[in-house]
Design an enzyme around this catalytic site. Structure first.
Site, PDB file in Angstrom:
ATOM      1  N   CYS A 141      50.331  20.210  61.996  1.00  0.00           N
ATOM      2  CA  CYS A 141      51.510  20.271  62.874  1.00  0.00           C
ATOM      3  C   CYS A 141      52.467  19.142  62.501  1.00  0.00           C
ATOM      4  O   CYS A 141      52.038  18.006  62.323  1.00  0.00           O
ATOM      5  CB  CYS A 141      51.094  20.129  64.339  1.00  0.00           C
ATOM      6  SG  CYS A 141      52.477  20.226  65.492  1.00  0.00           S
ATOM      7  N   LEU A 142      53.741  19.471  62.400  1.00  0.00           N
ATOM      8  CA  LEU A 142      54.740  18.463  62.050  1.00  0.00           C
ATOM      9  C   LEU A 142      54.822  17.364  63.109  1.00  0.00           C
ATOM     10  O   LEU A 142      55.257  16.256  62.798  1.00  0.00           O
ATOM     11  CB  LEU A 142      56.109  19.125  61.865  1.00  0.00           C
ATOM     12  CG  LEU A 142      56.197  20.106  60.686  1.00  0.00           C
ATOM     13  CD1 LEU A 142      57.506  20.883  60.742  1.00  0.00           C
ATOM     14  CD2 LEU A 142      56.059  19.371  59.356  1.00  0.00           C
ATOM     15  N   HIS A 190      53.274  25.448  71.615  1.00  0.00           N
ATOM     16  CA  HIS A 190      54.275  24.388  71.810  1.00  0.00           C
ATOM     17  C   HIS A 190      55.160  24.687  73.021  1.00  0.00           C
ATOM     18  O   HIS A 190      55.576  23.768  73.736  1.00  0.00           O
ATOM     19  CB  HIS A 190      55.170  24.251  70.573  1.00  0.00           C
ATOM     20  CG  HIS A 190      54.599  23.424  69.460  1.00  0.00           C
ATOM     21  ND1 HIS A 190      54.298  22.089  69.586  1.00  0.00           N
ATOM     22  CD2 HIS A 190      54.299  23.746  68.172  1.00  0.00           C
ATOM     23  CE1 HIS A 190      53.839  21.630  68.419  1.00  0.00           C
ATOM     24  NE2 HIS A 190      53.818  22.615  67.552  1.00  0.00           N
ATOM     25  N   GLY A 214      56.765  26.655  60.430  1.00  0.00           N
ATOM     26  CA  GLY A 214      57.205  27.059  61.765  1.00  0.00           C
ATOM     27  C   GLY A 214      57.744  25.854  62.504  1.00  0.00           C
ATOM     28  O   GLY A 214      57.436  24.707  62.135  1.00  0.00           O
ATOM     29  N   GLN A 226      60.058  20.644  69.518  1.00  0.00           N
ATOM     30  CA  GLN A 226      59.757  19.660  68.473  1.00  0.00           C
ATOM     31  C   GLN A 226      61.000  18.893  68.022  1.00  0.00           C
ATOM     32  O   GLN A 226      60.879  17.849  67.370  1.00  0.00           O
ATOM     33  CB  GLN A 226      59.077  20.323  67.256  1.00  0.00           C
ATOM     34  CG  GLN A 226      57.676  20.847  67.589  1.00  0.00           C
ATOM     35  CD  GLN A 226      57.015  21.485  66.397  1.00  0.00           C
ATOM     36  OE1 GLN A 226      57.239  22.668  66.124  1.00  0.00           O
ATOM     37  NE2 GLN A 226      56.229  20.734  65.653  1.00  0.00           N
ATOM     38  N   HIS A 259      50.326  29.197  67.308  1.00  0.00           N
ATOM     39  CA  HIS A 259      50.529  27.743  67.259  1.00  0.00           C
ATOM     40  C   HIS A 259      51.896  27.389  67.862  1.00  0.00           C
ATOM     41  O   HIS A 259      52.002  26.471  68.685  1.00  0.00           O
ATOM     42  CB  HIS A 259      50.432  27.283  65.799  1.00  0.00           C
ATOM     43  CG  HIS A 259      50.773  25.850  65.545  1.00  0.00           C
ATOM     44  ND1 HIS A 259      49.852  24.923  65.100  1.00  0.00           N
ATOM     45  CD2 HIS A 259      51.950  25.162  65.654  1.00  0.00           C
ATOM     46  CE1 HIS A 259      50.452  23.734  64.974  1.00  0.00           C
ATOM     47  NE2 HIS A 259      51.730  23.856  65.295  1.00  0.00           N
ATOM     48  N   GLU A 260      52.934  28.136  67.472  1.00  0.00           N
ATOM     49  CA  GLU A 260      54.285  27.846  67.972  1.00  0.00           C
ATOM     50  C   GLU A 260      54.410  28.160  69.456  1.00  0.00           C
ATOM     51  O   GLU A 260      55.047  27.418  70.211  1.00  0.00           O
ATOM     52  CB  GLU A 260      55.336  28.639  67.185  1.00  0.00           C
ATOM     53  CG  GLU A 260      55.367  28.402  65.690  1.00  0.00           C
ATOM     54  CD  GLU A 260      55.392  26.949  65.293  1.00  0.00           C
ATOM     55  OE1 GLU A 260      55.865  26.111  66.084  1.00  0.00           O
ATOM     56  OE2 GLU A 260      54.915  26.632  64.193  1.00  0.00           O
TER      57      GLU A 260
HETATM   58  O1  GNR Z   1      54.024  23.663  58.917  1.00  0.00           O
HETATM   59  C1  GNR Z   1      53.086  24.010  59.629  1.00  0.00           C
HETATM   60  N1  GNR Z   1      51.959  24.502  59.057  1.00  0.00           N
HETATM   61  C2  GNR Z   1      50.932  25.095  59.779  1.00  0.00           C
HETATM   62  C3  GNR Z   1      49.727  25.299  59.140  1.00  0.00           C
HETATM   63  C4  GNR Z   1      48.680  25.916  59.795  1.00  0.00           C
HETATM   64  C5  GNR Z   1      48.848  26.331  61.096  1.00  0.00           C
HETATM   65  C6  GNR Z   1      50.034  26.121  61.757  1.00  0.00           C
HETATM   66  C7  GNR Z   1      51.088  25.519  61.100  1.00  0.00           C
HETATM   67  S1  GNR Z   1      52.601  25.275  61.918  1.00  0.00           S
HETATM   68  C8  GNR Z   1      53.170  23.852  61.092  1.00  0.00           C
HETATM   69  C9  GNR Z   1      54.565  23.482  61.563  1.00  0.00           C
HETATM   70  C10 GNR Z   1      54.514  23.117  63.029  1.00  0.00           C
HETATM   71  O2  GNR Z   1      54.073  22.085  63.453  1.00  0.00           O
HETATM   72  N2  GNR Z   1      54.941  24.014  63.870  1.00  0.00           N
HETATM   73  O3  GNR Z   1      54.894  23.793  65.191  1.00  0.00           O
HETATM   74 NI    NI Z   2      53.232  22.426  65.495  1.00  0.00          NI
END
Ligand code: GNR
Ligand code: NI
Length: 173
Positions: free
Chosen positions: A97-98, A143, A49, A54, A139-140
């Protein structure tokens, strides 16, 4: 299409903390070009995601593909997503999270959510999400509010995570 640099908490915390603004005027070709870049950036990372903030764009846009590595690609696009309902039931998931590279920890979130958003074609979609889809969209959407998964951890764990990312970003002495 272009891969854009992904912002991380060591250098870009102030940007990542911003609240993103709703997209006005529907889904234009310009917006689709941005979503194409986001998807390419996400696949290259690789990640499942990515929120526009980001890559430094404070708009309420998300891309996602939660299929396994051996599955056909299934890109999903979300413009101005909203959570209409969330289950009482919570479920833990080991998140990463990236923007917080190489840090993983468990976060509890509602197990199921009902979503409304505009898709790549600008059509309104209402649908239910559960499992990894529910985890990832929440999660997204965090952000979009300037919230990172480490903000759901204890202060101690959060501070340690940021310190670890900062240390890893320093050039080796
Ligand atoms: O790549 C991603 N893997 C992930 C794994 C578990 C819960 C959420 C994520 S999202 C993350 C990519 C990211 O940082 N998206 O904002
Ligand atoms: Ni993230």
């Amino acid at each position: 299409m272009a891969i854009r640099p992904i912002l991380t908490v060591d250098a870009d915390m102030a940007t990542l903390k911003q609240v993103s603004s709703p997209v006005e005027g529907g889904v234009t070709d310009e917006l689709r070009a941005l979503m194409d870049d986001m998807l390419e950036t996400m696949y290259a990372a690789p990640g499942i995601g990515l929120a526009a903030i980001q890559i430094g764009v404070p708009k309420r846009i998300i891309v996602m593909d939660i299929e396994g590595p051996d599955q056909p690609k299934k890109p999903r696009y979300f413009v101005n997503p909203e959570i209409l309902e969330a289950s009482e039931e919570l479920e833990p998931y080991e998140e990463g999270c990236l923007s917080v590279p190489d840090i993983y920890d468990e976060v509890e979130r509602p197990a199921k959510v009902k979503l409304r958003y505009l898709d790549y074609d600008g059509n309104e979609v209402v649908e239910d999400a559960e499992g990894l889809y529910a985890v990832c969209i929440q999660h997204e959407m965090d952000h979009l509010e300037g919230v990172l998964f480490i903000d759901h951890l204890s202060r101690l764990k959060r501070d340690r995570a940021v310190a670890k990312v900062r240390k890893a970003a320093r050039p080796a002495a």
